[in-house]
Write a protein that holds these residues in place. Sequence first.
Motif, PDB file in Angstrom:
ATOM      1  N   GLU A   1      -9.952  -3.826 -16.948  1.00 51.90           N
ATOM      2  CA  GLU A   1      -9.638  -5.262 -16.863  1.00 51.90           C
ATOM      3  C   GLU A   1      -7.934  -5.900 -15.645  1.00 51.90           C
ATOM      4  OE1 GLU A   1     -10.643  -7.768 -18.596  1.00 51.90           O
ATOM      5  OE2 GLU A   1     -11.962  -6.128 -19.379  1.00 51.90           O
ATOM      6  N   ARG A   2      -8.213  -4.767 -15.168  1.00 51.26           N
ATOM      7  CA  ARG A   2      -7.059  -4.820 -14.313  1.00 51.26           C
ATOM      8  C   ARG A   2      -7.811  -5.018 -12.840  1.00 51.26           C
ATOM      9  NH1 ARG A   2      -2.794   0.080 -14.488  1.00 51.26           N
ATOM     10  NH2 ARG A   2      -4.936   1.519 -14.328  1.00 51.26           N
ATOM     11  N   SER A   3      -7.054  -5.932 -12.100  1.00 53.13           N
ATOM     12  CA  SER A   3      -7.727  -6.644 -10.470  1.00 53.13           C
ATOM     13  C   SER A   3      -7.975  -5.613  -9.760  1.00 53.13           C
ATOM     14  CB  SER A   3      -6.864  -6.482  -9.754  1.00 53.13           C
ATOM     15  OG  SER A   3      -5.740  -6.871  -9.303  1.00 53.13           O
ATOM     16  N   THR A   4      -6.737  -3.468 -10.414  1.00 54.43           N
ATOM     17  CA  THR A   4      -6.878  -2.937  -9.423  1.00 54.43           C
ATOM     18  C   THR A   4      -7.641  -1.704 -10.354  1.00 54.43           C
ATOM     19  OG1 THR A   4      -5.237  -1.921 -10.449  1.00 54.43           O
ATOM     20  CG2 THR A   4      -4.963  -2.613  -8.320  1.00 54.43           C
TER      21      THR A   4
ATOM     22  N   ASP B   1      -8.219   3.241   3.000  1.00 50.18           N
ATOM     23  CA  ASP B   1      -7.546   3.732   1.888  1.00 50.18           C
ATOM     24  C   ASP B   1      -6.109   2.508   1.778  1.00 50.18           C
ATOM     25  OD1 ASP B   1      -8.977   5.878   0.425  1.00 50.18           O
ATOM     26  OD2 ASP B   1      -8.769   6.296   2.311  1.00 50.18           O
ATOM     27  N   HIS B   2      -5.864   2.381   0.874  1.00 45.69           N
ATOM     28  CA  HIS B   2      -4.015   2.098   0.722  1.00 45.69           C
ATOM     29  C   HIS B   2      -3.388   2.888   0.484  1.00 45.69           C
ATOM     30  CE1 HIS B   2      -4.918  -1.187  -1.653  1.00 45.69           C
ATOM     31  NE2 HIS B   2      -5.434  -1.102  -2.448  1.00 45.69           N
TER      32      HIS B   2
ATOM     33  N   PHE C   1       3.699  -9.628  -7.115  1.00 42.04           N
ATOM     34  CA  PHE C   1       2.699  -9.847  -6.341  1.00 42.04           C
ATOM     35  C   PHE C   1       2.435  -8.871  -6.082  1.00 42.04           C
ATOM     36  CE2 PHE C   1       0.354 -10.227  -2.167  1.00 42.04           C
ATOM     37  CZ  PHE C   1      -0.823 -10.887  -2.417  1.00 42.04           C
ATOM     38  N   GLY C   2       3.274  -7.792  -5.849  1.00 37.38           N
ATOM     39  CA  GLY C   2       3.771  -6.603  -5.020  1.00 37.38           C
ATOM     40  C   GLY C   2       3.465  -5.169  -6.078  1.00 37.38           C
ATOM     41  N   SER C   3       3.215  -5.885  -7.202  1.00 35.49           N
ATOM     42  CA  SER C   3       3.019  -4.962  -8.296  1.00 35.49           C
ATOM     43  C   SER C   3       1.997  -5.529  -9.211  1.00 35.49           C
ATOM     44  CB  SER C   3       4.678  -4.870  -9.439  1.00 35.49           C
ATOM     45  OG  SER C   3       4.516  -6.056  -9.750  1.00 35.49           O
ATOM     46  N   GLY C   4       1.185  -5.904  -9.072  1.00 31.71           N
ATOM     47  CA  GLY C   4      -0.175  -6.065  -9.394  1.00 31.71           C
ATOM     48  C   GLY C   4      -0.671  -7.759  -9.909  1.00 31.71           C
ATOM     49  N   GLU C   5      -0.036  -8.535  -9.191  1.00 31.44           N
ATOM     50  CA  GLU C   5      -0.500  -9.880  -9.883  1.00 31.44           C
ATOM     51  C   GLU C   5      -0.743 -10.345  -8.721  1.00 31.44           C
ATOM     52  OE1 GLU C   5       2.122 -12.994 -12.161  1.00 31.44           O
ATOM     53  OE2 GLU C   5       2.727 -13.550 -10.399  1.00 31.44           O
TER      54      GLU C   5
ATOM     55  N   PHE D   1      -7.687  -5.828  -2.681  1.00 28.87           N
ATOM     56  CA  PHE D   1      -7.414  -5.998  -1.712  1.00 28.87           C
ATOM     57  C   PHE D   1      -6.572  -6.035  -0.610  1.00 28.87           C
ATOM     58  CE2 PHE D   1      -8.188  -8.020   2.937  1.00 28.87           C
ATOM     59  CZ  PHE D   1      -8.196  -7.089   3.644  1.00 28.87           C
ATOM     60  N   GLU D   2      -5.123  -6.546  -1.237  1.00 25.13           N
ATOM     61  CA  GLU D   2      -3.684  -6.975  -0.669  1.00 25.13           C
ATOM     62  C   GLU D   2      -3.102  -6.281  -1.817  1.00 25.13           C
ATOM     63  OE1 GLU D   2      -3.216 -11.268   1.339  1.00 25.13           O
ATOM     64  OE2 GLU D   2      -4.977 -10.939   0.024  1.00 25.13           O
ATOM     65  N   SER D   3      -3.176  -5.588  -2.638  1.00 24.67           N
ATOM     66  CA  SER D   3      -1.575  -5.349  -3.609  1.00 24.67           C
ATOM     67  C   SER D   3      -1.183  -4.488  -3.605  1.00 24.67           C
ATOM     68  CB  SER D   3      -2.574  -4.468  -5.484  1.00 24.67           C
ATOM     69  OG  SER D   3      -3.744  -3.517  -4.519  1.00 24.67           O
TER      70      SER D   3
END
Length: 665
Positions: free
Chosen positions: A155-158, A209-210, A537-541, A545-547
Amino acid sequence: MGELKETLPYGDWPSPIDAALAAAHDGQPESVGYVGDEAWWTEPRPAEGGRRALVRRTADGATEAVLPAPWNVRSRVMEYGGSAWAGTMRPEGPLVVFANFADQRLYAYEPAAGDAVPRPLTPLSAVGGGLRWIDPQIHVERGEVWCVLEEFTGERSTDVRRVAVSVPLDGSAAGDRAAVRELTAERHRFVTGPRLAPDGRRAAWIAWDHPRMPWDGTELIVAEVTDEGTFREPRTVAGGPEESIAQAEWATDGSLLYVGDRTGWWNLYRDGEPLCPREEEFGGPLWKVGQRWFAPLDNGLIAVVHGRGAGRLGILDPARGELADSPGPWTEFAATLAVHGSRIVSVAAGPRSAPEVVELDARTGRARVIGAAHRDAVDPSYYSEPRSRVFTGPDGREIHAHVHPPHHPAHRAPDGELPPYVVWAHGGPTSRTPLVLDLEIAYFTSRGIGVVEVNYGGSTGYGREYRNRLRGQWGVVDVEDCAAVALALAAEGTADRERLAVRGGSAGGWTTAVSLTATDVYACGTIIYPVLDLKSFGSGETHDFESRYLDSLVGPYSEVPERYAERSPLEQADRITVPFLLLQGLDDPICLPAQCERFLDRIRGTGVPHACLTFEGEGHGFRKAETMVRALEAELSLYAQVFGLTPPGVPTLELERGARMEPAE
């Protein structure tokens, strides 16, 4: 002698360029290609719910939509999408494969087959964002489509994986995920669609890769293709952590062409050897999968989009290293190219023309418009005469910008009055604003409000060194550069120092919000679908792609948590003292509406006049005509109230001192 102009204050000039006209001409053609002898592309349809229509130019020179509404040829892979269709010509007529936005399934469609309707090739998924597909390549002889699958596993975007796959053309995978064949076992977080060599025995693609973004560093991978159609022995042949490979294609002789920036500039290479080394760009940031800056012709020549601060279409002769640019009035070509024989199709625009589909014949050197032809919706005498300039910023660094002064054929301002100016900060922030006709800009300039578009440090088109200025400095360099340009215009007497505004969307919305919290340059600002809360924003919100984008823009949170608090507009909201307008789509998966809600909570009680308009059914970037009209009129009303203007016929935006987020009517 010319006619005398009527004197009216800046901002009060009547203009035929209203918000509805600007909205009707928003967007541009994309994703050009050839299906047999025909050129095809996608076009925006703001009046049809913002869908993208697939369009073809037939043999008689007419253009027609291939698919009726509500079919929407647009992929959501990495949320920004990219190349969402492919076509080929068969004896019985064209065959097109496309991703449909509503359900993200791949469909096959044969327009010549009478009452045929698109038939699904891929299944639906009930997990997360479902199954998404992009960058299709049709292999008729294999009976399959090669593309990239983005598959959500939670369910998470990542919770997502991406892999090159083969989809059967017979529709056998429409209800069976197991029928989709994965082409390689190698795993990377991000991949582009594989390109098959002319001999059918090798495939090439790009991966990364990230935490890297594709303009930081990517790998060009080549693999052997087995008789069964799977890949084996993948190996990296170019690229790395500090080299960005933006595109790769096979030439007809079997050599591998690619664009890489090992020298600090995206240049073109053949099997690792430079073909035309220059301090200019032959590529750009890979925001959308399938972008193309070059395309090899059958005769060995290569069509290229190249330049420094602008992209021109040229023909490169790699044997001689000679590069000849195409004729015509266009000064900017988009990162979309296709070739057929000696014909080259792209999308081009200029300061006096909006983006249109242009075809160049490499044999004759003739270029012509073949689709989405620019037609002046109003008398072009209402357009401003823009100029590209280089300003000096902190520490003497250069800043590139486009200045659009106020202009009206029948009105002038009183002697001694200086015009208000709005600084436009582009999104990305790894991106660039081209100098092309934009009726949104003309909406303001024709009324007496100047616009300056700033390609601040971090923008593309000026080499890696310029691009890297923003590493660890997002919210500093971009804000300083925009302020430096605004103050320079005021100092030289071009703009009114007391009537400066700033606006931007996405990353530009961030720059706008930070500018209001960290400087006293602007009298107001328009913040559009912004990043406001760095920590969230930097913790999954945001999307996958931009996480990890903030790792390079700001620094890893674990190492520099103080930066996230110091720079976030959310944490510094009490420093805003000037009016602002906030515009947000409620279906935005990139900059979530929750950030705006928290930001407004911090503003509440401060007494700062502001307004917030939200729009149902809009995501990251407004596409519906009614949304764009409401947003433009609200923005102009903000400037009118703050700058003391009285533009005719513009609804008044109600500014509140304590507001909740309410959907726009």
